[in-house]
Design a protein around this motif. Sequence first.
Motif, mmCIF file in Angstrom:
data_model
loop_
_atom_site.group_PDB
_atom_site.id
_atom_site.type_symbol
_atom_site.label_atom_id
_atom_site.label_comp_id
_atom_site.label_asym_id
_atom_site.label_seq_id
_atom_site.Cartn_x
_atom_site.Cartn_y
_atom_site.Cartn_z
ATOM 1 N N VAL A 7 8.155 6.674 7.654
ATOM 2 C CA VAL A 7 9.031 5.698 7.009
ATOM 3 C C VAL A 7 9.080 4.461 7.897
ATOM 4 N N LYS A 8 8.897 3.291 7.302
ATOM 5 C CA LYS A 8 8.844 2.055 8.089
ATOM 6 C C LYS A 8 9.770 1.002 7.479
ATOM 7 N N ASP A 9 10.757 0.565 8.261
ATOM 8 C CA ASP A 9 11.644 -0.551 7.897
ATOM 9 C C ASP A 9 12.205 -0.399 6.481
ATOM 10 N N LEU A 10 12.735 0.775 6.169
ATOM 11 C CA LEU A 10 13.194 1.043 4.813
ATOM 12 C C LEU A 10 14.636 0.575 4.615
ATOM 13 N N ASP A 11 14.817 -0.312 3.646
ATOM 14 C CA ASP A 11 16.136 -0.715 3.171
ATOM 15 C C ASP A 11 16.296 -0.159 1.758
ATOM 16 N N ILE A 12 17.477 0.362 1.448
ATOM 17 C CA ILE A 12 17.726 0.950 0.133
ATOM 18 C C ILE A 12 18.922 0.246 -0.485
ATOM 19 N N TYR A 13 18.754 -0.195 -1.722
ATOM 20 C CA TYR A 13 19.765 -0.998 -2.402
ATOM 21 C C TYR A 13 20.267 -0.321 -3.671
ATOM 22 N N TYR A 14 21.546 -0.563 -3.971
ATOM 23 C CA TYR A 14 22.114 -0.354 -5.301
ATOM 24 C C TYR A 14 22.476 -1.746 -5.807
ATOM 25 N N GLY A 15 21.656 -2.312 -6.652
ATOM 26 C CA GLY A 15 21.863 -3.699 -7.046
ATOM 27 C C GLY A 15 21.741 -4.599 -5.831
ATOM 28 N N SER A 16 22.767 -5.403 -5.572
ATOM 29 C CA SER A 16 22.729 -6.303 -4.412
ATOM 30 C C SER A 16 23.276 -5.647 -3.148
ATOM 31 N N SER A 63 13.051 -1.608 -0.160
ATOM 32 C CA SER A 63 12.018 -2.423 0.475
ATOM 33 C C SER A 63 11.588 -1.692 1.731
ATOM 34 N N GLY A 64 10.367 -1.946 2.165
ATOM 35 C CA GLY A 64 9.797 -1.169 3.256
ATOM 36 C C GLY A 64 8.813 -0.169 2.684
ATOM 37 N N SER A 65 8.454 0.856 3.450
ATOM 38 C CA SER A 65 7.429 1.790 2.986
ATOM 39 C C SER A 65 7.761 3.224 3.364
ATOM 40 N N VAL A 66 7.308 4.133 2.498
ATOM 41 C CA VAL A 66 7.365 5.566 2.756
ATOM 42 C C VAL A 66 5.948 6.082 2.581
ATOM 43 N N LEU A 67 5.319 6.502 3.676
ATOM 44 C CA LEU A 67 3.916 6.919 3.654
ATOM 45 C C LEU A 67 3.820 8.434 3.711
ATOM 46 N N LEU A 68 3.088 9.015 2.770
ATOM 47 C CA LEU A 68 2.815 10.445 2.766
ATOM 48 C C LEU A 68 1.348 10.614 3.141
#
Length: 260
Positions: A7-16, A63-68
């Motif tokens: 996981v790299k620089d992952l931001d998780i949003y609900y709307g704004s 935003s960011g990435s999740v690599l498998l």
Amino acid sequence: MAKRIDVKDLDIYYGSFRAVEGVTMSIEPRSITALIGPSGCGKSTFLRSLNRMHEVIPGARVSGSVLLDGQDLYGAGIDPVSVRRHVGMVFQRPNPFPTMSIYENVVAGMRLNGGRGVRKAEMDGIVEGALQGANLWNEVKDRLDRPGSSLSGGQQQRLCIARAIAVKPDVLLMDEPCSALDPISTLAIEDLMDQLKKDYTIVIVTHNMQQAARVSDRTGFFNIAGTGKPGKLIEMDETSTMFSTPSVQATEDYISGRFG
């Protein structure tokens, strides 16, 4: 089957609203990673982002990435349904399909994933293998036609695990899988996790510090600065290190029960 997650620089949003900010971590294959932290700090939200369950909520995004194993699960053209086949999930409360038999519960995921043409003998073998894998076969083999809801709570949770592994995922996510169970059923699920990690990458969210210490190889501590602030990964290390000599004072305070 088991695969590595990066996981790299992952931001998780609900709307704004940014619920989780800047998570970077690596999750090793054939291991159990525990995610701990106080309520509302984003652990379960982060867990759901690992198989794109988060985005079923309107307005949710990352935003960011999740690599498998190097493939970005959020990359262009990646089918979320396919992601969820490779990254299975077991929820907090056992949720067998109430109108389905034990047998039908196990094969439900397979049939949703294009397994309708599988021969009966092959399907029988898959059901037995999944129930064996979930340490449930000997308890239910003579009543596979009974409703899944007829089982005890601990058995229902193992049935849900059998349903998840029947489609042969690479990763198994577990969101507080023992919180609704009695101590004996909890021990059975913990023993099962220890067996399953030989074949799967397992990530578990738990509020039970003793459970995290017992079952996991690595532990990540999430925290939140206050209401309306995003949750963050504070530190992550080998579980033995996290519970003996954590690097951050907040981690030690949480593990020792001073808050949370």
